[in-house]
Motif scaffolding. Structure first.
Motif, PDB file in Angstrom:
ATOM      1  N   HIS A 217      30.193  40.226  30.350  1.00  0.00           N
ATOM      2  CA  HIS A 217      31.528  39.878  30.856  1.00  0.00           C
ATOM      3  C   HIS A 217      31.491  39.665  32.375  1.00  0.00           C
ATOM      4  O   HIS A 217      32.147  38.764  32.904  1.00  0.00           O
ATOM      5  CB  HIS A 217      32.531  40.979  30.503  1.00  0.00           C
ATOM      6  CG  HIS A 217      32.907  41.003  29.056  1.00  0.00           C
ATOM      7  ND1 HIS A 217      33.441  39.913  28.403  1.00  0.00           N
ATOM      8  CD2 HIS A 217      32.839  42.003  28.125  1.00  0.00           C
ATOM      9  CE1 HIS A 217      33.682  40.225  27.148  1.00  0.00           C
ATOM     10  NE2 HIS A 217      33.324  41.479  26.942  1.00  0.00           N
ATOM     11  N   LEU A 218      30.727  40.492  33.054  1.00  0.00           N
ATOM     12  CA  LEU A 218      30.600  40.337  34.496  1.00  0.00           C
ATOM     13  C   LEU A 218      29.942  38.998  34.837  1.00  0.00           C
ATOM     14  O   LEU A 218      30.323  38.335  35.801  1.00  0.00           O
ATOM     15  CB  LEU A 218      29.783  41.494  35.069  1.00  0.00           C
ATOM     16  CG  LEU A 218      29.721  41.607  36.591  1.00  0.00           C
ATOM     17  CD1 LEU A 218      31.113  41.729  37.186  1.00  0.00           C
ATOM     18  CD2 LEU A 218      28.855  42.786  36.990  1.00  0.00           C
TER      19      LEU A 218
ATOM     20  N   VAL B 217      36.474  40.901  34.333  1.00  0.00           N
ATOM     21  CA  VAL B 217      36.100  42.148  35.006  1.00  0.00           C
ATOM     22  C   VAL B 217      36.761  43.332  34.314  1.00  0.00           C
ATOM     23  O   VAL B 217      36.133  44.380  34.126  1.00  0.00           O
ATOM     24  CB  VAL B 217      36.460  42.091  36.498  1.00  0.00           C
ATOM     25  CG1 VAL B 217      36.282  43.458  37.155  1.00  0.00           C
ATOM     26  CG2 VAL B 217      35.575  41.068  37.214  1.00  0.00           C
TER      27      VAL B 217
ATOM     28  N   ALA C 250      34.848  44.012  31.286  1.00  0.00           N
ATOM     29  CA  ALA C 250      33.591  44.663  31.663  1.00  0.00           C
ATOM     30  C   ALA C 250      33.810  46.148  31.903  1.00  0.00           C
ATOM     31  O   ALA C 250      33.010  46.992  31.458  1.00  0.00           O
ATOM     32  CB  ALA C 250      33.012  43.992  32.910  1.00  0.00           C
TER      33      ALA C 250
ATOM     34  N   ARG D   6      31.397  49.546  39.352  1.00  0.00           N
ATOM     35  CA  ARG D   6      32.685  48.902  39.616  1.00  0.00           C
ATOM     36  C   ARG D   6      32.664  48.201  40.976  1.00  0.00           C
ATOM     37  O   ARG D   6      33.244  47.118  41.134  1.00  0.00           O
ATOM     38  CB  ARG D   6      33.817  49.934  39.569  1.00  0.00           C
ATOM     39  CG  ARG D   6      34.218  50.342  38.147  1.00  0.00           C
ATOM     40  CD  ARG D   6      35.284  51.416  38.135  1.00  0.00           C
ATOM     41  NE  ARG D   6      35.778  51.676  36.795  1.00  0.00           N
ATOM     42  CZ  ARG D   6      36.917  51.182  36.294  1.00  0.00           C
ATOM     43  NH1 ARG D   6      37.672  50.394  37.041  1.00  0.00           N
ATOM     44  NH2 ARG D   6      37.286  51.465  35.059  1.00  0.00           N
TER      45      ARG D   6
ATOM     46  N   ALA E  23      30.900  44.959  40.528  1.00  0.00           N
ATOM     47  CA  ALA E  23      31.754  44.018  39.801  1.00  0.00           C
ATOM     48  C   ALA E  23      32.794  43.399  40.724  1.00  0.00           C
ATOM     49  O   ALA E  23      33.059  42.187  40.665  1.00  0.00           O
ATOM     50  CB  ALA E  23      32.444  44.728  38.638  1.00  0.00           C
TER      51      ALA E  23
ATOM     52  N   THR F  30      33.627  39.112  42.189  1.00  0.00           N
ATOM     53  CA  THR F  30      34.848  38.317  42.199  1.00  0.00           C
ATOM     54  C   THR F  30      35.438  38.096  43.582  1.00  0.00           C
ATOM     55  O   THR F  30      36.412  37.362  43.733  1.00  0.00           O
ATOM     56  CB  THR F  30      35.917  38.952  41.298  1.00  0.00           C
ATOM     57  OG1 THR F  30      36.098  40.325  41.661  1.00  0.00           O
ATOM     58  CG2 THR F  30      35.498  38.871  39.845  1.00  0.00           C
TER      59      THR F  30
END
Length: 338
Positions: A216-217, A306, A309, A327, A330, A334
């Motif tokens: 997902h990341l 995110v 994720a 985190r 991640a 973005t």
């Protein structure tokens, strides 16, 4: 090699620095196993020296190795085992390979503010250097984990194949493009996380949750990359302004904008799909993609990925301090500008 301690940190930039510091000696030693010709191409592509072999200050961000190390910290007792460093290096070698071949297939002439390896050394040399990096990665990773690398290589090639096919397809929908991003970009980040967890002794179920955190990341990363490919600052990205539009690539913001059932979306379709190569239209196309909602959708979808994720990360049940690190990485994905 002695075990290494990766310091807890909430500063994602520090995690990247730590990752580069830990893997670079192994990374360089691995490239030094090559003969002079391929070693020169590989080291140039990675950013260690210029075309003549003189030291160069450029280099990758080491995001994927940082994810490997952070996932290992989430499950390791004490110092991170040497196998984790080897796995993180293997991940970076696969990333090096994928970029080398992508530049050839996409015809991208610049990377990190200088000519791509295929431009500097020729297409044949770049392809061979990419191939040999795969062999080095498989040689470096612990034998029990080679299957993870084999799986990700299949996903990467399938994703790139779908990406290339989309450029000439009559129509491409958003879900197809997201699925391609999950294989082309998400698969390697997922493998980076899974390798770190497994090499540190995590059980298979926790390692699989870490993999989906990375997948997902990776999709979020691709969405941000596509936004930067249209609206990014060339001084930061190292690529010409509006490079993806000039090449008429079906990137995610463009596909979302083309799918918009609106006058702006239909106008964009006529210009984007029919007026190929008209450079004077490029700035206007970028405006139309934004007006049709492509940029807003891509940024919102990156945020959603995110969050997905983070849900996978919570199910992996890692150590609390490692959650902060992951985190932080991640969020860096973005918020980056290159």
């Amino acid at each position: 090699m002695a075990g290494h301690v990766v310091r807890p940190a909430t500063d994602a930039v520090r995690l990247l620095v730590d990752a580069r510091t830990l893997i670079e000696p192994v990374h360089r030693a691995t490239i030094d196993e090559l003969g002079p010709a391929l070693r020169r191409v590989a080291g140039y592509h990675i950013g260690w020296w210029d075309v003549d072999g003189r030291p160069s200050p450029s280099g990758g961000k080491a995001l994927r190795p940082a994810l490997t190390l952070a996932c290992a910290r989430a499950f390791a007792d004490g110092p991170v085992p040497p196998d984790v460093i080897a796995a993180a290096t293997a991940v970076e070698l696969i990333h090096d390979f994928s970029l080398l071949h992508d530049d050839v297939m996409d015809g991208d002439e610049t990377r990190r503010h200088r000519p791509s390896a295929w431009v500097a050394f020729g297409t044949t040399a770049a392809i061979l250097a990419g191939d040999v990096l795969v062999g080095l990665a498989l040689r470096r990773v612990p034998p029990s984990l080679t299957g993870v690398l084999a799986d990700v290589l299949v996903d990467l090639c399938e994703g790139q194949s779908a990406d290339v096919a989309a450029e000439t397809a009559t129509s491409v929908d958003v879900e197809q493009c997201l699925a391609t991003a999950a294989r082309k970009t998400g698969a390697l980040m997922g493998a980076a996380c899974r390798l770190g967890a497994l090499a540190a002794g995590a059980d298979p179920a926790a390692a699989d949750h870490c993999r989906w955190f990375g997948v997902h990341l990776g999709v979020a990363f691709q969405l941000v990359d596509d936004v930067l490919g249209i609206w990014g600052d060339p001084a930061r990205t190292g690529k010409p302004a509006h490079s993806d539009i000039r090449a008429r690539r079906r990137t995610l913001p463009v596909v979302a904008a083309l799918a918009a059932d609106s006058p702006v979306g239909r106008r964009l379709g006529r210009i984007y799909l029919e007026d190929r190569g008209e450079d004077e239209n490029v700035p206007r196309i970028a405006e139309l993609v934004a007006e049709a909602g492509g940029r807003a959708w891509a940024e919102a979808e990156a945020d959603r990925r995110v969050r997905l994720a983070f849900g996978c990360l919570d199910r992996a049940d890692p150590r609390p301090d490692a959650v902060l690190d992951l985190r932080g990485l991640a969020r860096l994905v973005t918020s980056r500008d290159r």
